[in-house]
Design a protein around this motif. Structure first.
Motif, PDB file in Angstrom:
ATOM      1  N   LYS A  72       0.217   0.910  -5.655  1.00  0.00           N
ATOM      2  CA  LYS A  72       0.233   2.085  -6.536  1.00  0.00           C
ATOM      3  C   LYS A  72       1.588   2.766  -6.635  1.00  0.00           C
ATOM      4  O   LYS A  72       1.695   3.977  -6.824  1.00  0.00           O
ATOM      5  N   SER A  74       4.521   3.152  -9.122  1.00  0.00           N
ATOM      6  CA  SER A  74       4.607   2.970 -10.576  1.00  0.00           C
ATOM      7  C   SER A  74       5.818   2.119 -10.953  1.00  0.00           C
ATOM      8  O   SER A  74       6.855   2.158 -10.271  1.00  0.00           O
ATOM      9  N   LYS A 204      -2.798   3.318 -16.313  1.00  0.00           N
ATOM     10  CA  LYS A 204      -2.961   2.927 -14.919  1.00  0.00           C
ATOM     11  C   LYS A 204      -3.937   1.763 -14.788  1.00  0.00           C
ATOM     12  O   LYS A 204      -4.902   1.669 -15.545  1.00  0.00           O
ATOM     13  N   TYR A 208      -7.843  -3.163  -9.052  1.00  0.00           N
ATOM     14  CA  TYR A 208      -6.859  -4.109  -8.546  1.00  0.00           C
ATOM     15  C   TYR A 208      -7.545  -5.382  -8.052  1.00  0.00           C
ATOM     16  O   TYR A 208      -8.660  -5.341  -7.532  1.00  0.00           O
TER      17      TYR A 208
END
Length: 422
Positions: A72, A74, A204, A208
């Motif tokens: 996470k 960016s 986003k 995952y």
């Protein structure tokens, strides 16, 4: 739908990234040989070592980026930090300490060239992957890549002419010109990042996937459609890279117009900028693959005429440069649009896919440049010599061989079209 403001804010970053790409991949060896007297053979070995590291590290940079995204972090943050380090290493690369001897200059060269390659790879891989995330369909992928490549060509043009302009207007030598160029790059990239790119919005990743190196590259290895197109992009990279490797010899000894080399390249890239929007509209109407095949045919038909030019009609090369540059836009925007269509659902693994693609393109460049020089050497070509047994081979290596390879690309694309592998 993506607005023009969003496209601009994203695409303008390709200008400083392309600006830095030209010196570190094209100009750096001549700069160190001329300004610091580094032996050409030694420099060639150092350059080969640095580019081998650059080539090998590419998939690992892609995977590390995937890992950071998985944690996470960016991509905008990755790009920001890598750009800071890229700026520092690029500035150091073109401004080594004046007190160093030639051995220490060689160490400095390898160290900061490898660091520059590394941080450049982190920035460009994550930058290109953002285009995959924010585009939702073929039209948006074409729009994003056309804007991105347009600003990229402006960056290449700027990097091509800026050292000469600085030398003319502020009466600087080559070393001083590159000092100013590196300072301008630092200013450009931070202006773009802080003023424009910070407002780019990236969706986003909600869910995952399981991530480890074996699973990521195993998935890439088993993605048959991706590999089929990767093979085509690799062949096309060789076709594109051969003229780039030989153009200096072609202009120097065939056209006898070395003083016009910058103008020839300027016309070529300017034509590319002018017609990128045209190729985007054609692709939206007739399809990406059809448009690319048509552009490849056009580039073959125009570029083949280079084998008929010589010293007496050298100015006709301006026409060929403009005509072949006309088709450049399609060659720039279609491959990334195709890749984006194939990998748009790969989530955090997108950077690994793009890294493998970039590695194969770089490998094509290495093969093309090495093979073209070996061929010319085999025919006993000697640069700058009027009594030159191998001079006849240059037009064929420069124009005929790339055109034949592009015909292979066209055939392979048609085969995939018939099997509907897109």
């Amino acid at each position: 739908m993506i607005t023009k403001k969003q496209l601009f804010n994203y695409a303008i970053l390709s200008m400083p990234l392309a600006f830095v790409g030209l010196p570190i991949y094209v100009n750096i060896n001549g700069f160190y040989a001329k300004e610091y007297g580094v032996n050409l053979s030694f420099l060639g070995f150092l350059l080969l070592l640095s580019r081998a590291i650059d080539l090998i590290q590419e998939p690992f940079v892609g995977y590390w980026s995937s890992y950071l995204i998985h944690k996470k972090v960016s991509q905008k943050r990755i790009i920001l930090y890598s750009s800071i380090l890229l700026s520092l290493s690029f500035f150091a690369l073109f401004n080594p300490p004046i007190s160093f001897d030639k051995q220490m200059i060689g160490v400095w060269f390898v160290l900061f060239l490898v660091l520059t390659y590394t941080f450049f790879n982190f920035a460009i891989i994550n930058y290109e992957s953002i285009a995959v995330y924010i585009a939702k369909n073929d039209n948006e992928r074409l729009a994003i890549n056309s804007w991105k490549e347009f600003f990229g060509l402006i960056g290449v043009l700027l990097a091509s002419i800026l050292p000469s302009l600085l030398a003319i207007f502020i009466d600087s030598d080559l070393k001083s010109s590159y000092f100013y160029c590196s300072a301008i790059f630092v200013f450009l990239i931070f202006t773009v990042l802080l003023v424009f790119f910070r407002s780019v919005k990236i969706n986003k990743i909600e869910h995952y996937t399981r991530l480890n190196m074996k699973s990521v590259f195993g998935e890439i290895k088993n993605n048959k459609i991706f590999l089929k197109y990767l093979y085509i992009f690799f062949i096309n990279a060789i076709a594109v890279s051969i003229p780039a490797s030989v153009i200096f010899f072609y202009v120097e000894d065939v056209l006898r117009a070395s003083q016009k080399l910058g103008l020839f390249l300027g016309v070529y890239f300017l034509a590319g900028c002018m017609f990128i929007g045209f190729w985007k509209k054609i692709a939206q109407k007739h399809g990406i693959i059809n448009t690319w095949i048509f552009a490849l045919f056009g580039s073959v038909i125009t570029f083949i005429f280079n084998c008929l030019l010589g010293e007496t009609n050298a100015n006709l090369f301006f026409i060929v440069c403009f005509a072949s540059g006309l088709f450049l836009g399609a060659d720039l925007i279609m491959p990334p649009a195709i890749i984006a269509n194939i990998i748009h659902d790969k989530k955090e693994k997108v950077t690994s896919y793009i890294a493998v693609w970039n590695m194969l393109v770089k490998l094509g460049l290495v093969i093309a440049s090495s093979a073209s020089l070996i061929i010319l050497g085999f025919f006993d070509y000697k640069i700058g010599s009027y009594i030159n047994n191998g001079l006849w081979a240059i037009p064929y290596v420069y124009s005929v061989v790339p055109c034949l390879i592009k015909i292979i690309v066209i055939v392979k694309l048609r085969q995939l079209q018939k099997r509907k592998d897109y």
